[in-house]
Design an enzyme around this catalytic site. Structure first.
Site, PDB file in Angstrom:
ATOM      1  N   ASP A 163      22.587 104.889  30.741  1.00 18.53           N
ATOM      2  CA  ASP A 163      21.316 105.393  31.012  1.00 18.53           C
ATOM      3  C   ASP A 163      21.063 106.603  29.934  1.00 18.53           C
ATOM      4  O   ASP A 163      21.937 107.128  29.225  1.00 18.53           O
ATOM      5  CB  ASP A 163      21.037 105.705  32.144  1.00 18.53           C
ATOM      6  CG  ASP A 163      19.368 105.563  32.876  1.00 18.53           C
ATOM      7  OD1 ASP A 163      18.446 106.340  31.883  1.00 18.53           O
ATOM      8  OD2 ASP A 163      19.180 104.516  33.505  1.00 18.53           O
ATOM      9  N   HIS A 173      15.191 104.443  28.883  1.00 18.91           N
ATOM     10  CA  HIS A 173      16.527 104.946  29.407  1.00 18.91           C
ATOM     11  C   HIS A 173      17.702 104.831  28.482  1.00 18.91           C
ATOM     12  O   HIS A 173      18.873 104.274  28.847  1.00 18.91           O
ATOM     13  CB  HIS A 173      16.918 103.793  30.557  1.00 18.91           C
ATOM     14  CG  HIS A 173      15.900 103.919  31.686  1.00 18.91           C
ATOM     15  ND1 HIS A 173      15.889 104.833  32.782  1.00 18.91           N
ATOM     16  CD2 HIS A 173      14.811 103.454  32.036  1.00 18.91           C
ATOM     17  CE1 HIS A 173      14.976 104.819  33.596  1.00 18.91           C
ATOM     18  NE2 HIS A 173      14.142 103.770  33.109  1.00 18.91           N
ATOM     19  N   GLU A 222       9.759 100.825  32.702  1.00 22.27           N
ATOM     20  CA  GLU A 222       9.561 102.401  32.531  1.00 22.27           C
ATOM     21  C   GLU A 222       9.672 102.868  31.097  1.00 22.27           C
ATOM     22  O   GLU A 222      10.085 104.182  30.640  1.00 22.27           O
ATOM     23  CB  GLU A 222      10.443 103.156  33.459  1.00 22.27           C
ATOM     24  CG  GLU A 222      10.358 102.996  34.844  1.00 22.27           C
ATOM     25  CD  GLU A 222      11.330 103.878  35.681  1.00 22.27           C
ATOM     26  OE1 GLU A 222      10.927 103.919  36.979  1.00 22.27           O
ATOM     27  OE2 GLU A 222      12.588 104.287  35.170  1.00 22.27           O
TER      28      GLU A 222
END
Length: 651
Positions: free
Chosen positions: A292, A346, A414
């Site tokens: 991440d 990410h 996201e």
């Protein structure tokens, strides 16, 4: 008698001492069934356990009337004493004979007593092919590891004093396998099994026939048998029912855990304990969110710079040998490892060695304008070398090291358009192609990345052609869903709420789904805030009862209403409970997952029509099973409630 010298005298004294010690040790190891068996508290019990209305109760011996006293037996000195019953043996036959089984089998269950004593050192496990197919070297090796694992797990049931071994009962297990070559778990793998166990009076042995199509069915059968072997602290040995007949198969093919190892590093030992817990609950998919923005602990063999720049320290790196070790360990446990390389968002740490503009918005402040938590970071999809020089080699390494065949997770959640919109190189590149710099245009850009990355994934996969898993996002809704994502290629993992309108949208359009709806399956919820005060974003804490009652079919039925059909149920692959490790590491991972993940296991294996209250006594016993395995599963109730079933819940 005179001794020639002090050395001879010393030798004789030592010999007598050793002989006495040996005799005492031997006497303790062959104590008969009644008296002072190893492990029994105090060796002079004043209570026993008895099954009343499918619940085990702790009963003081002096309160048992002659009419209700358990059968008596001679203590070896001509005196009659009531035959005691341990809690484990009570649970073995109480509760409709399912008191120790988790998850509950879905087929026929016959368990009959009495309990037969067995020895941990007298177990034989053999496997044969039902057809003319022969075991490959790989199959033979994995079965040898499975048999060793079964025996070693039984040893963990014993107290430190050991067991009584004054008998010679043999437990013989014969596994009959239809397809011995099927050792790679797939969504369509047959994990069913049957068990037929009986006591053979002529040989004074316990015979067990296990039948299954694949290795995974055999493994699950042994897991069930393991639960039906309990340590009897009254007799001082392990026991098993003298007759068992079970048929069983899972309700869902995907029964998983999702673990993040980027925000905080998780050691190999902790990963193995997690896999031990999964095996004990017949969970079968370990979704490894390995990188991440926070760190890049994976060391790709062709690009070790990722870990050199991105790991927290030199001892917090997963090297190729480490990952292969975990993948092999998981296979023996009946678990498939599914790696996730989350992109295009990410990403951050570890990318510093690459082309400078490959990652944008890294640690940009204020972070809440560009991502959901610090540090931010997204890939720049417009850089050609991102695909040709980095992702191509990275995917090749991932597929090789993780032995990816049928499932690969590409993340895809996201993505913040504000980040891309404030990156001049990206907006100028889009403008030259006539793309708008609004949501529609950034979805085009996202799809541009996804299609190029997918091409490289398929090149790395070769002939395997895996299904791709993506998180729910803006790309999985509206026109983008049908325009950009082929339902034959993609499986969507739902992390938003179970009542999200996107659930109906996905199912109506024929997509296969995995539920990880955060209000029931995010195990990091309910702790203190770490970017502010108060509680974290998804509070409150999720109890095991909520996990148990999270029913995928009901979520789908509520979303689709009259559009729900039998075909819809086939689109629901299962569920995965997630642990994001902002506030968890080696010291807390066990009690974050366990025993709550056991509730997920019964929901996805059995999918019972009953509610959590009907499962509570078995659930508490399963928690103790996990502790026996060395897993620090969280405590749920005072032990008094465990010994007095039914006396704690409010009616």
């Amino acid at each position: 008698m005179f001794y020639k010298d002090v050395y001879q005298l010393t030798f004789i004294i030592l010999s007598i001492y050793i002989l006495q010690s040996t005799c005492l040790s031997t006497e303790k190891s062959i104590v008969p069934g009644y008296g002072k068996p190893p492990g029994y508290i105090g060796y002079n019990p004043v209570w026993t356990f008895k099954c009343f209305n499918n619940t085990c109760k702790k009963i003081p011996l002096k309160t048992i009337s002659p009419a209700t006293t358990i059968s008596k037996k001679d203590d070896g000195k001509g005196n009659e004493k009531p035959e005691l019953m341990s809690l484990n043996v009570c649970k073995l036959f109480c509760g409709k004979n399912t008191g120790v089984l988790w998850p509950l089998p879905t087929g026929n269950i016959v368990i009959k007593g009495p309990a037969v004593p067995i020895r941990s050192d007298n177990i034989e496990i053999n496997s044969v092919a039902e057809t003319t197919k022969e075991f490959t070297v790989e199959t033979a090796t994995i079965f040898k590891k499975l048999a060793d694992d079964f025996k070693n797990s039984l040893l963990k049931k014993l107290p430190k004093e050991g067991e009584v071994r004054d008998f010679h009962t043999t437990l013989t297990i014969l596994a009959i396998l239809k397809d011995p070559e099927h050792t790679s778990l797939k969504l369509e793998t047959d994990e069913s099994y049957s068990i037929n166990l009986f006591y053979d009076d002529s040989t004074k042995g316990v015979m067990t026939h296990v039948k299954a199509d694949t290795y995974f069915g055999v493994r699950h059968a042994l897991e069930t048998l393991k639960q039906l072997i309990v340590y009897d602290e009254v007799k001082g040995n392990m026991v098993i029912p003298q007759k068992i007949t079970i048929t069983d198969k899972p309700a869902y093919p995907y029964r998983g855990l999702t673990l993040d190892t980027s925000r905080n590093f998780i050691s190999l030992n902790s990963l193995k304990r997690t896999l031990d817990g999964m095996a004990a609950n017949k969970l079968n998919m370990f979704h490894w969110h390995i990188t991440d923005t926070h760190s890049f602990p994976f060391e790709p063999p062709s690009m070790p710079e990722f870990a050199r720049y991105g790991a927290y320290s030199r001892d917090k790196i997963y090297r190729a040998s480490d990952i292969r070790e975990i993948v092999e360990y998981a296979k023996v446990k009946g678990v498939k490892v599914i790696p996730e390389f989350d992109a295009p968002a990410h990403v951050g740490e570890g990318w510093q060695w690459t082309y400078p503009e490959m990652v944008v918005c890294f640690n940009k402040q204020p972070w809440n304008q560009y991502c959901v938590e610090p540090p931010c970071g997204q890939l720049n999809p417009t850089i050609d070398m991102l695909y040709s020089r980095v992702l191509n080699d990275l995917y090749q390494d991932i597929f090789d090291v993780f032995d990816v065949d049928t499932l690969f997770h590409m993340g895809g959640d996201e993505v913040h358009f504000q980040c891309w919109n404030e990156t001049t190189d990206i907006t100028e590149w889009m403008t030259k192609r006539g793309w708008k710099t609004n949501d529609e245009g950034f979805l085009q850009l996202w799809n541009y990345f996804q299609q190029h990355a997918l091409e490289l994934v398929m090149r790395a996969a070769g002939s395997k052609k895996p299904n791709i898993i993506l998180w729910t996002s803006k790309l999985t809704t509206g026109e983008a869903l049908k325009k950009y994502l082929d339902k034959r290629q993609y499986i969507i993992q739902i992390w938003t709420k179970g009542n999200d309108p996107n659930v109906a949208e996905l199912l109506n359009n024929g997509y296969r789904v995995i539920f990880s709806n955060y209000e029931a399956l995010y195990f990091d919820c309910g702790f203190g805030g770490w970017v502010t005060d108060g509680n974290n974003w998804c509070s409150p804490y999720i109890p095991w009862q909520t996990v148990y009652m999270n029913k995928p079919e009901e979520l789908a039925r509520e979303a689709l209403l009259s559009n729900f059909t039998l075909a819809t149920t086939k689109q629901i692959l299962g569920q995965s409970a997630a642990l994001w490790t902002e506030q968890a590491d080696d010291h807390s991972i066990d009690n974050r997952f366990w025993p709550r993940a056991s509730a997920l296991a019964e929901r996805t294996w059995t999918n019972p029509k009953t509610n959590w209250a009907d499962a509570e006594y078995r659930f508490l016993h399963q928690r103790d099973n996990l502790v026996e395995l060395g897993i620090s599963a969280d405590s749920l109730q005072p032990q008094w409630c465990y010994q007095h079933e039914g006396d704690c819940p409010i009616e």
